[in-house]
Every structure is written in structure tokens, then in C-alpha cells.
Scaffold this motif. Structure first.
Motif, PDB file in Angstrom:
ATOM      1  N   PHE A  11       0.700  -1.277  -0.184  1.00 56.56           N
ATOM      2  CA  PHE A  11      -0.049   0.047  -0.051  1.00 56.56           C
ATOM      3  C   PHE A  11       0.840   1.161  -0.018  1.00 56.56           C
ATOM      4  CE2 PHE A  11       0.803  -0.426   4.348  1.00 56.56           C
ATOM      5  CZ  PHE A  11       0.436   0.808   5.020  1.00 56.56           C
ATOM      6  N   THR A  12       0.091   2.302  -0.310  1.00 56.43           N
ATOM      7  CA  THR A  12       1.022   3.574  -0.559  1.00 56.43           C
ATOM      8  C   THR A  12       0.328   4.898   0.186  1.00 56.43           C
ATOM      9  OG1 THR A  12      -0.433   4.253  -2.465  1.00 56.43           O
ATOM     10  CG2 THR A  12       1.683   2.918  -3.077  1.00 56.43           C
ATOM     11  N   GLY A  30      -4.817   9.940  -1.684  1.00 55.57           N
ATOM     12  CA  GLY A  30      -6.001   9.450  -1.766  1.00 55.57           C
ATOM     13  C   GLY A  30      -6.268   8.167  -2.403  1.00 55.57           C
ATOM     14  N   LYS A  31      -5.155   7.529  -2.685  1.00 54.70           N
ATOM     15  CA  LYS A  31      -5.659   6.263  -3.421  1.00 54.70           C
ATOM     16  C   LYS A  31      -4.439   5.233  -2.763  1.00 54.70           C
ATOM     17  CE  LYS A  31      -6.260   8.612  -7.849  1.00 54.70           C
ATOM     18  NZ  LYS A  31      -5.414   9.110  -9.051  1.00 54.70           N
ATOM     19  N   ASN A  32      -5.135   4.223  -2.363  1.00 48.76           N
ATOM     20  CA  ASN A  32      -4.557   3.146  -1.484  1.00 48.76           C
ATOM     21  C   ASN A  32      -3.581   3.467  -0.396  1.00 48.76           C
ATOM     22  OD1 ASN A  32      -3.856   0.247  -1.510  1.00 48.76           O
ATOM     23  ND2 ASN A  32      -1.978   0.696  -2.841  1.00 48.76           N
ATOM     24  N   ASP A  33      -4.100   4.654   0.381  1.00 50.40           N
ATOM     25  CA  ASP A  33      -3.300   5.157   1.385  1.00 50.40           C
ATOM     26  C   ASP A  33      -3.522   4.246   2.628  1.00 50.40           C
ATOM     27  OD1 ASP A  33      -2.273   7.361   0.083  1.00 50.40           O
ATOM     28  OD2 ASP A  33      -4.002   8.618   0.531  1.00 50.40           O
ATOM     29  N   VAL A  34      -4.359   3.424   2.898  1.00 45.40           N
ATOM     30  CA  VAL A  34      -4.771   2.525   4.041  1.00 45.40           C
ATOM     31  C   VAL A  34      -4.644   1.195   3.855  1.00 45.40           C
ATOM     32  CG1 VAL A  34      -6.409   2.330   5.687  1.00 45.40           C
ATOM     33  CG2 VAL A  34      -6.455   4.603   4.891  1.00 45.40           C
ATOM     34  N   PHE A  35      -4.025   0.350   4.655  1.00 45.11           N
ATOM     35  CA  PHE A  35      -3.832  -1.019   4.631  1.00 45.11           C
ATOM     36  C   PHE A  35      -5.222  -1.449   5.170  1.00 45.11           C
ATOM     37  CE2 PHE A  35      -2.659  -5.259   6.393  1.00 45.11           C
ATOM     38  CZ  PHE A  35      -2.263  -5.710   5.374  1.00 45.11           C
TER      39      PHE A  35
END
Length: 131
Positions: free
Chosen positions: A37-38, A43-48
Motif C-alpha cells: 500500500f502507498t 487519496g489512493k491506496n493510502d490505507v492497509f
């Protein structure tokens, strides 16, 4: 939903039939976690968090370790959403981290043992753009 069910019929006069045979259906537990994750604030793929919809999860304990085996994050609750920060609230650097998730599911058998999921996740921060 997990549970036991039967069917009855009610006549126009309000008389109810005897119940049909009882059928019990248990939950089909499912929790799938990503391996990257990043958390870079775009705002994109910010949370695991679990992929797809986690099913029948009643509680989850989640512990993250760095590559040297030091615990860097820990949480528990009914859901999982890790933002890539340490337990102190500091952004963890890009790198590989190991985790253990202990997941309890809402099952008919209240003594059903929790599932232990061990894995790794890559945090990518610098120069990453999800399109």
C-alpha cells in the motif's frame, strides 16, 4: 447470515402450521489482505485494509513488525484500517513489514478458534503515484 432457520405457513384465519425441518447455516469466513500500500497522501491506496468485503469478522487484532522484529504498530477492534504510521503516530519509512492478524468470526460455534494470518506488506511512499 449464520443461524438456524425453519419455515411455517399461516392461514387466512391466522392458524400457523408446524415448523418445517430446521436448517442451520454457518458463516463462511473470509479475510484477504493486500501485500502493498502507498500511504503517501494522494487519496489512493493510502490505507492497509482488507481486500473486497471482509465477511463475518467480529474482531481483529493486528500487530506489525519491522524487518528486525521490533513491534512498530498494534491495534484491535472490529475492523482494520492501518495508515502506515507507528504506534507513536510517526510515518513509517518505505520498506517491508511483517504482520500477524488474529481474526475472530461470527460463527454458530462460539468456541470456533480465531484465524491467525501471518504475512508481509510493502509500504511505498516516495515517488509513487497510483493511476
Amino acid at each position: 447470515m449464520a443461524g438456524c432457520y425453519y419455515v411455517t405457513a399461516v392461514s387466512k384465519r391466522g392458524l400457523e402450521s408446524a415448523p418445517s425441518n430446521k436448517v442451520c447455516v454457518d458463516a463462511c469466513p473470509s479475510l484477504v489482505l493486500p501485500n502493498v500500500f502507498t500511504p503517501n497522501g494522494d487519496g489512493k491506496n493510502d490505507v492497509f485494509q482488507p481486500l473486497r468485503c471482509p465477511r463475518f469478522v467480529s474482531s481483529i487484532s493486528f500487530v506489525v513488525y519491522n524487518r528486525w522484529g521490533a513491534k512498530v504498530y498494534e491495534t484491535s477492534g472490529s475492523s482494520l484500517a492501518w495508515d502506515g504510521k507507528s504506534v507513536d503516530g510517526v510515518d513509517l519509512p518505505t520498506g517491508l513489514y511483517y504482520y500477524q492478524a488474529t481474526v475472530s468470526y461470527a460463527m454458530l460455534d462460539k468456541n470456533f478458534p480465531p484465524q491467525v494470518i501471518k504475512g508481509w506488506v510493502q509500504i511505498l511512499r516516495e515517488g509513487v503515484s497510483a493511476r
